[in-house]
Write an enzyme that holds these catalytic residues in place. Structure first.
Site, PDB file in Angstrom:
ATOM      1  N   SER A 131     -88.415   1.470  -3.132  1.00 17.12           N
ATOM      2  CA  SER A 131     -88.701   1.033  -4.387  1.00 17.12           C
ATOM      3  C   SER A 131     -90.195   1.716  -5.166  1.00 17.12           C
ATOM      4  CB  SER A 131     -88.793  -0.362  -4.842  1.00 17.12           C
ATOM      5  OG  SER A 131     -88.922  -0.684  -6.041  1.00 17.12           O
ATOM      6  N   TYR A 147     -92.690  -8.563  -4.211  1.00 14.21           N
ATOM      7  CA  TYR A 147     -91.951  -7.272  -4.349  1.00 14.21           C
ATOM      8  C   TYR A 147     -92.757  -5.980  -4.062  1.00 14.21           C
ATOM      9  CZ  TYR A 147     -87.842  -4.479  -5.016  1.00 14.21           C
ATOM     10  OH  TYR A 147     -87.018  -3.677  -4.970  1.00 14.21           O
TER      11      TYR A 147
HETATM   12  N1  LIG Z   1     -81.736  -2.741  -8.647  1.00 17.53           N
HETATM   13  C1  LIG Z   1     -82.797  -1.923  -8.603  1.00 17.53           C
HETATM   14  O1  LIG Z   1     -83.087  -1.365  -9.762  1.00 17.53           O
HETATM   15  C2  LIG Z   1     -83.292  -1.335  -7.160  1.00 17.53           C
HETATM   16  C3  LIG Z   1     -84.593  -0.595  -7.372  1.00 17.53           C
HETATM   17  C4  LIG Z   1     -85.132  -0.074  -6.062  1.00 17.53           C
HETATM   18  C5  LIG Z   1     -84.595  -0.602  -4.841  1.00 17.53           C
HETATM   19  N2  LIG Z   1     -83.810  -1.617  -4.854  1.00 17.53           N
HETATM   20  C6  LIG Z   1     -83.469  -2.077  -3.597  1.00 17.53           C
HETATM   21  O2  LIG Z   1     -82.201  -1.991  -3.339  1.00 17.53           O
HETATM   22  C7  LIG Z   1     -81.736  -3.096  -2.414  1.00 17.53           C
HETATM   23  C8  LIG Z   1     -80.364  -3.943  -3.130  1.00 17.53           C
HETATM   24  O3  LIG Z   1     -80.827  -4.319  -4.455  1.00 17.53           O
HETATM   25  P1  LIG Z   1     -79.832  -5.037  -5.712  1.00 17.53           P
HETATM   26  O4  LIG Z   1     -80.429  -4.572  -6.914  1.00 17.53           O
HETATM   27  O5  LIG Z   1     -78.590  -4.652  -5.174  1.00 17.53           O
HETATM   28  O6  LIG Z   1     -80.189  -6.621  -5.311  1.00 17.53           O
HETATM   29  P2  LIG Z   1     -79.442  -8.011  -5.414  1.00 17.53           P
HETATM   30  O7  LIG Z   1     -78.146  -7.563  -6.509  1.00 17.53           O
HETATM   31  O8  LIG Z   1     -80.209  -8.779  -5.405  1.00 17.53           O
HETATM   32  O9  LIG Z   1     -78.606  -7.854  -3.909  1.00 17.53           O
HETATM   33  C9  LIG Z   1     -79.483  -7.893  -2.791  1.00 17.53           C
HETATM   34  C10 LIG Z   1     -78.497  -8.299  -1.592  1.00 17.53           C
HETATM   35  O10 LIG Z   1     -79.514  -8.367  -0.364  1.00 17.53           O
HETATM   36  C11 LIG Z   1     -78.858  -9.640   0.147  1.00 17.53           C
HETATM   37  N3  LIG Z   1     -79.698 -10.241   1.018  1.00 17.53           N
HETATM   38  C12 LIG Z   1     -80.936 -10.753   0.699  1.00 17.53           C
HETATM   39  N4  LIG Z   1     -81.760 -11.566   1.815  1.00 17.53           N
HETATM   40  C13 LIG Z   1     -80.773 -11.297   2.830  1.00 17.53           C
HETATM   41  C14 LIG Z   1     -80.807 -11.377   4.201  1.00 17.53           C
HETATM   42  N5  LIG Z   1     -81.918 -12.219   4.742  1.00 17.53           N
HETATM   43  N6  LIG Z   1     -79.751 -11.079   5.191  1.00 17.53           N
HETATM   44  C15 LIG Z   1     -78.789 -10.191   4.399  1.00 17.53           C
HETATM   45  N7  LIG Z   1     -78.934  -9.972   3.122  1.00 17.53           N
HETATM   46  C16 LIG Z   1     -79.729 -10.519   2.404  1.00 17.53           C
HETATM   47  C17 LIG Z   1     -78.416 -10.644  -0.882  1.00 17.53           C
HETATM   48  O11 LIG Z   1     -77.447 -11.395  -0.155  1.00 17.53           O
HETATM   49  P3  LIG Z   1     -77.013 -12.663  -0.662  1.00 17.53           P
HETATM   50  O12 LIG Z   1     -76.050 -12.803  -1.658  1.00 17.53           O
HETATM   51  O13 LIG Z   1     -76.871 -13.595   0.433  1.00 17.53           O
HETATM   52  O14 LIG Z   1     -78.365 -13.438  -1.524  1.00 17.53           O
HETATM   53  C18 LIG Z   1     -77.432  -9.548  -1.715  1.00 17.53           C
HETATM   54  O15 LIG Z   1     -76.345  -9.120  -1.150  1.00 17.53           O
HETATM   55  C19 LIG Z   1     -82.852  -4.074  -2.422  1.00 17.53           C
HETATM   56  O16 LIG Z   1     -83.446  -3.633  -1.092  1.00 17.53           O
HETATM   57  C20 LIG Z   1     -83.520  -3.569  -3.339  1.00 17.53           C
HETATM   58  O17 LIG Z   1     -85.131  -3.956  -3.270  1.00 17.53           O
HETATM   59  C21 LIG Z   1     -83.075  -2.081  -5.852  1.00 17.53           C
END
Ligand SMILES: NC(=O)c1ccc[n+]([C@@H]2O[C@H](COP(=O)([O-])OP(=O)(O)OC[C@H]3O[C@@H](n4cnc5c(N)ncnc54)[C@H](OP(=O)(O)O)[C@@H]3O)[C@@H](O)[C@H]2O)c1
Length: 231
Positions: A131, A147
């Site tokens: 990120s 974060y």
């Molecule tokens: N969205 C963005 O703009 C963005 C930008 C840069 C990087 N990222 C990265 O991309 C990844 C996905 O982000 P997202 O936007 O899709 O986030 P999200 O919608 O909040 O989804 C996060 C996912 O991670 C899972 N999770 C959290 N803790 C966990 C654990 N201990 N074991 C297994 N699964 C776990 C959640 O599962 P539950 O349903 O069980 O909570 C959910 O499926 C993250 O690493 C985030 O930091 C996102």
């Protein structure tokens, strides 16, 4: 056929990775910490296993289930943001610690457990979601302490993993989705998950050994200040 394992597949980018790889005819192994509550994932009707990425026993149980199966692509996607209003002075320490275990240790825990599977593939790739928030010269405000620090840690851990995995024949790097509309961003952001994942899949498909340890943008360009080493 490519076999792809996705962590954190219950929603957001992880769910979209599963959907797109599945539509493309690849074999997808979805993982979620509570599959029984992941109804959108269940609707895809694909192979799914429980996995809490912060728990080495959970990763070991998954590895035991997958013994002997080659894994071409591991997507260390699971992550949490923590309270994005909190600074280093008022962030809840338990939440900060939990975020460290999920964002920093999680990819290492899962990659270590599934290394035998990765080594069975021809050109295995392990990516971790990086990120911009974890880039040092973008940390210009007090909030987002949890974060920012844990994503910077995730970048550093990925560089270390990449060095070690190089000797094992596994290519490892950080991948940047771009600010995407998911639960994590409160559905605010510049891109839809569908577009971010389509571009990241393309990047993964074109993975180059010179990317080891680097931070690769969805446009396949290297991002500076996130580290890396010359291959
Ligand atoms: N969205 C963005 O703009 C963005 C930008 C840069 C990087 N990222 C990265 O991309 C990844 C996905 O982000 P997202 O936007 O899709 O986030 P999200 O919608 O909040 O989804 C996060 C996912 O991670 C899972 N999770 C959290 N803790 C966990 C654990 N201990 N074991 C297994 N699964 C776990 C959640 O599962 P539950 O349903 O069980 O909570 C959910 O499926 C993250 O690493 C985030 O930091 C996102």
């Amino acid at each position: 056929m490519t076999t792809v394992l996705v962590t954190g597949a219950s929603r957001g980018l992880g769910l979209e990775f599963c959907r797109q790889y599945c539509d493309a005819g690849d074999h997808v192994i979805a993982t979620a910490r509570a599959p029984d509550r992941a109804s959108d994932l269940a609707a895809l009707g694909i192979e799914c296993h429980p996995l809490d990425v912060a728990d080495p026993r959970s990763a070991a149980a998954l590895a035991a289930t997958l013994t002997g199966r080659p894994l071409d692509v591991l997507i260390n996607n699971a992550g949490i943001m923590g309270d994005n209003t909190k600074s280093a002075l008022d962030a809840d320490l338990d939440e900060w610690r939990a975020a460290f275990e999920i964002n920093v240790l999680g990819p290492a825990i899962v990659t270590r457990a599934l290394l035998p599977n990765l080594k069975l593939a021809e050109r295995p790739v392990a990516v971790t979601m990086g990120s911009q928030a974890g880039i040092y010269d973008r940390m210009r405000t007090a909030n987002l302490a949890i974060y920012r620090s844990t994503k910077a840690g995730a970048h550093a851990a990925t560089i270390s993993l990449a060095h070690a995995l190089k000797d094992e024949g596994v290519l490892c790097y950080s991948l940047r989705p771009g600010r995407t509309r998911t639960d994590m961003t409160g559905h605010d952001g510049d891109y839809e998950a569908e577009d971010s994942v389509r571009l990241m899949r393309k990047a993964i498909e074109r993975s180059d050994p010179s990317w080891a340890g680097l931070f690769i943008d969805r446009s396949q360009k290297m991002y500076p200040y996130a580290g890396g080493f010359a291959a």
